[in-house]
Design a protein around this motif. Structure first.
Motif, PDB file in Angstrom:
ATOM      1  N   SER A  34       0.837  -1.196   0.000  1.00  0.00           N
ATOM      2  CA  SER A  34       0.000   0.000   0.000  1.00  0.00           C
ATOM      3  C   SER A  34       0.871   1.245   0.000  1.00  0.00           C
ATOM      4  O   SER A  34       2.007   1.241   0.482  1.00  0.00           O
ATOM      5  N   SER A  36       0.611   3.687   1.835  1.00  0.00           N
ATOM      6  CA  SER A  36       0.829   4.163   3.203  1.00  0.00           C
ATOM      7  C   SER A  36       1.718   3.241   4.028  1.00  0.00           C
ATOM      8  O   SER A  36       1.939   3.490   5.214  1.00  0.00           O
ATOM      9  N   ASP A 144      -4.128   4.275  -2.089  1.00  0.00           N
ATOM     10  CA  ASP A 144      -4.816   4.775  -0.901  1.00  0.00           C
ATOM     11  C   ASP A 144      -5.710   5.942  -1.300  1.00  0.00           C
ATOM     12  O   ASP A 144      -5.484   6.604  -2.313  1.00  0.00           O
ATOM     13  N   GLU A 146      -6.076   9.135  -0.946  1.00  0.00           N
ATOM     14  CA  GLU A 146      -5.319  10.292  -0.474  1.00  0.00           C
ATOM     15  C   GLU A 146      -6.018  11.620  -0.739  1.00  0.00           C
ATOM     16  O   GLU A 146      -5.765  12.613  -0.064  1.00  0.00           O
ATOM     17  N   ASP A 179      -7.174  10.668  -7.136  1.00  0.00           N
ATOM     18  CA  ASP A 179      -6.882   9.253  -6.932  1.00  0.00           C
ATOM     19  C   ASP A 179      -7.165   8.491  -8.223  1.00  0.00           C
ATOM     20  O   ASP A 179      -7.777   9.012  -9.159  1.00  0.00           O
TER      21      ASP A 179
END
Length: 260
Positions: A34, A36, A144, A146, A179
């Motif tokens: 991922s 993150s 993700d 974001e 995204d």
């Protein structure tokens, strides 16, 4: 005459040569990470063995990332002993959604400390030198959520006749999400202020008349609209549509106090 003879014992020492190739458990590995994920996180472990191990330390295997890997920024590293591949710097789905790494398994010939026995040829001419095997690791970066959707305007101002009929389009609100993939799919909703007079298409963002308008009853509306992405939980943003009604001559004059 009788010939003289003698005997001697000859000991032949067979030196081991580095003639066994390492083999990976799999030629292809797949992992995901991922955006993150913290640096240092272990994605997977690659493993190679020599099916018939050489003697000495020839069978000890070390791991390296090959030059053909497309990881130019060094986002990944491999532990030379364990074969663990870990994240060494942050990754970004929008910049690079996948990586293709080449992992090399090399036996430990040069660091074995083993020297040819006296009178034998040197190691390199005796079938020595490190042996290598390669495997491919594909790392998929998962996106993700974001970014929140962004409207192209924080306020829309429009005017329409009070006689505008139902289903008439008034304005289209527009938003985009930075995204990628399904999380960037946007849904529009009326939050407040429509008073049942307006309808919003959740996909297109087109606001239409949904009920009877009357200037004398209410001359203006402030409709609050949200845009939400498809993540869980979703990110939201908001805009305002100010609608001003234009009066039309729809009332007949009437005397007050008639008859006189």
């Amino acid at each position: 005459s009788i010939a003289d003879s003698t005997t001697a014992n000859i000991t032949i020492v067979v030196d081991d040569t580095n003639d066994v190739m390492p083999q990976f458990d799999s030629s292809v590995y797949l992992a995901s990470v991922s955006e993150s994920t913290a640096t240092g996180h272990i994605l997977l472990r690659v493993r190679a063995t020599e099916r018939t191990p050489d003697l000495h330390q020839y069978g000890n295997i070390e791991y390296y990332l090959g030059n053909t890997s497309d990881d130019r920024l060094g986002a990944f590293q491999v532990d030379r002993v364990s074969g663990n591949i870990s994240l060494s710097s942050s990754v970004d789905f929008e910049s690079k959604p996948s990586y293709r790494l080449t992992v090399i398994a090399r036996d430990d010939f040069f660091s074995s400390g083993v020297h040819p026995t006296e009178g034998s040829m040197n190691a390199l001419t005796c079938g020595g030198g490190p042996n290598e095997a390669t495997a491919t690791v594909t790392v998929m970066v998962t996106n993700d959520n974001e970014h929140a959707p962004r409207f192209n305007s924080s306020v829309y101002n429009i005017a329409t006749l009070e006689s505008t009929g139902r289903f008439t389009p008034l304005v289209r609100v527009f938003a985009e999400d930075s995204d990628e993939g399904d999380t960037a799919r946007i849904t529009f909703s009326i939050v407040s202020g429509a008073d049942g007079r307006f309808v919003l298409n959740p996909v297109t963002g087109i606001l239409t008349v949904g009920g009877t308008l009357d200037f004398e009853t209410k001359a203006s509306y402030q409709v609050n609209i949200s845009a939400s992405d498809n993540a869980t939980p979703p990110n939201l943003s908001y805009t305002i549509v100010n609608i001003t009604l234009i009066d039309v001559n729809d009332n007949t004059p009437a005397f007050v106090g008639a008859p006189y």
